[in-house]
Scaffold this motif. Structure first.
Motif, mmCIF file in Angstrom:
data_model
loop_
_atom_site.group_PDB
_atom_site.id
_atom_site.type_symbol
_atom_site.label_atom_id
_atom_site.label_comp_id
_atom_site.label_asym_id
_atom_site.label_seq_id
_atom_site.Cartn_x
_atom_site.Cartn_y
_atom_site.Cartn_z
ATOM 1 N N PHE A 1 0.455 -1.476 0.119
ATOM 2 C CA PHE A 1 -0.190 -0.093 0.128
ATOM 3 C C PHE A 1 0.864 0.997 0.093
ATOM 4 O O PHE A 1 1.993 1.673 0.863
ATOM 5 C CB PHE A 1 -0.851 -0.002 1.185
ATOM 6 N N ARG A 2 0.832 2.394 -0.836
ATOM 7 C CA ARG A 2 1.062 3.592 -0.846
ATOM 8 C C ARG A 2 0.081 4.308 -0.686
ATOM 9 O O ARG A 2 -0.937 4.151 -1.075
ATOM 10 C CB ARG A 2 1.913 3.566 -2.376
ATOM 11 N N LEU A 3 0.248 6.095 -0.785
ATOM 12 C CA LEU A 3 -0.052 7.026 -0.902
ATOM 13 C C LEU A 3 0.020 7.714 -1.496
ATOM 14 O O LEU A 3 1.656 8.535 -1.841
ATOM 15 C CB LEU A 3 -0.344 7.487 1.068
ATOM 16 N N LYS A 4 -1.166 8.218 -2.863
ATOM 17 C CA LYS A 4 -1.043 8.759 -4.144
ATOM 18 C C LYS A 4 -1.732 10.252 -3.361
ATOM 19 O O LYS A 4 -2.929 10.772 -3.676
ATOM 20 C CB LYS A 4 -1.746 8.024 -4.932
ATOM 21 N N TRP A 5 -0.227 11.263 -4.120
ATOM 22 C CA TRP A 5 -1.127 12.433 -3.855
ATOM 23 C C TRP A 5 -2.248 13.488 -4.604
ATOM 24 O O TRP A 5 -2.318 12.824 -5.876
ATOM 25 C CB TRP A 5 -0.015 13.920 -3.633
ATOM 26 N N PRO A 6 -3.377 13.932 -4.028
ATOM 27 C CA PRO A 6 -3.276 14.351 -2.568
ATOM 28 C C PRO A 6 -4.096 13.502 -2.161
ATOM 29 O O PRO A 6 -4.641 13.943 -0.644
ATOM 30 C CB PRO A 6 -4.151 15.728 -2.675
ATOM 31 N N ASN A 7 -5.213 11.704 -2.367
ATOM 32 C CA ASN A 7 -6.618 11.830 -1.133
ATOM 33 C C ASN A 7 -6.395 10.436 -1.602
ATOM 34 O O ASN A 7 -7.383 10.401 -1.691
ATOM 35 C CB ASN A 7 -7.200 12.552 -1.111
ATOM 36 N N ASP A 8 -5.215 9.854 -2.519
ATOM 37 C CA ASP A 8 -5.705 8.485 -2.639
ATOM 38 C C ASP A 8 -5.259 7.133 -2.132
ATOM 39 O O ASP A 8 -3.584 7.546 -1.313
ATOM 40 C CB ASP A 8 -5.776 8.208 -4.003
ATOM 41 N N VAL A 9 -5.542 5.674 -2.095
ATOM 42 C CA VAL A 9 -4.850 5.318 -1.367
ATOM 43 C C VAL A 9 -4.696 3.639 -2.630
ATOM 44 O O VAL A 9 -5.377 3.392 -3.348
ATOM 45 C CB VAL A 9 -5.479 4.309 -0.713
#
Length: 239
Positions: free
Chosen positions: A86-94
């Motif tokens: 799992f990673r976080l994509k700017w600004p608001n997605d997983v």
């Protein structure tokens, strides 16, 4: 939990509870994402909204999208035991294995909570637990949607997901109120997808390509472009 509603965000803003409250629905008939895009909402996925009466200016209130992303990441890791997926994509997605698993939509109404603040905040969260929209339903170049079930073989109910998500967010909220945005910013950057790599930021018809260098204390993306460093407060990001 509601059996069905038009949108958990819309429902949350209609009821305006005095204390922070989660609204979760088994189905949405009018779910939406950023920029008014429709959010496909079949049964079995997670559709939830945390509604509250926040304090502080609107720009500070909006930083809660990053708190929600961190709480989502924690929940996914705890429930799957797959921290590297799992990673976080700017600004608001997983992201899960590089595909879009979850999205976050902040909406507000009214004025309040101090100078320049908002009266009510809805933090809407959609997670593809068992089903994802077809790849052709997203715009060209966008991250393809995936589901938790298809990528991991793990089936999680919305109720079980909320049982972990709600306390995870509460811990992030308490930290935010006590220490400000700095700890969340540090943790978010540690999980950021494509940090230090080329990305394209698109706002309307204007696109800028550069290196994803940082995120500042206001949540803006810092992009190193051929013409210099630029802070981008809002944009769609393409890999």
């Amino acid at each position: 939990m509601l059996a069905t509603t038009d949108s958990t965000n819309a429902h949350a803003l209609r009821i305006d509870p005095a204390t922070p409250t989660w609204i979760v629905a088994g189905e949405q008939t009018g779910g939406r994402g950023r920029r008014g895009r429709p959010w496909v909402s079949p049964r079995g996925n997670f559709y939830g909204t945390l509604t509250m009466r926040p304090r502080g200016p609107a720009a500070t209130v909006a930083l809660r999208s990053f708190l929600a992303a961190l709480a989502l990441h924690e929940t996914c890791v705890v429930l799957t035991g797959l921290p590297d997926s799992f990673r976080l994509k700017w600004p608001n997605d997983v992201l899960l294995n590089g595909g879009k698993l979850a999205g976050i939509l902040l909406e507000s109404s009214g004025a309040g909570g101090g100078a320049g603040g908002v009266a009510r905040l809805a933090i809407g969260i959609g997670v593809n637990l068992i089903a994802a929209p077809p790849p052709e339903s997203v715009e060209p170049g966008a991250v393809p949607p995936v589901s938790l079930l298809s990528e991991t073989g793990i089936r999680i109910t919305p109720e079980a997901f909320l049982a972990h998500l709600a306390p995870a967010y509460a811990r992030r909220e308490a930290q935010f109120l006590a220490q400000g945005f700095a700890p969340a910013r540090r943790d978010w950057l540690g999980l950021a997808a494509r940090l230090g790599q080329p990305i394209t930021a698109r706002t309307g018809s204007h696109s800028r390509t550069g290196i994803f260098a940082d995120m500042d204390g206001q949540g803006a993306l810092i992009l190193d472009t051929p013409t210099g460093r630029e802070a981008i407060p809002a944009a769609d990001i393409f890999f």
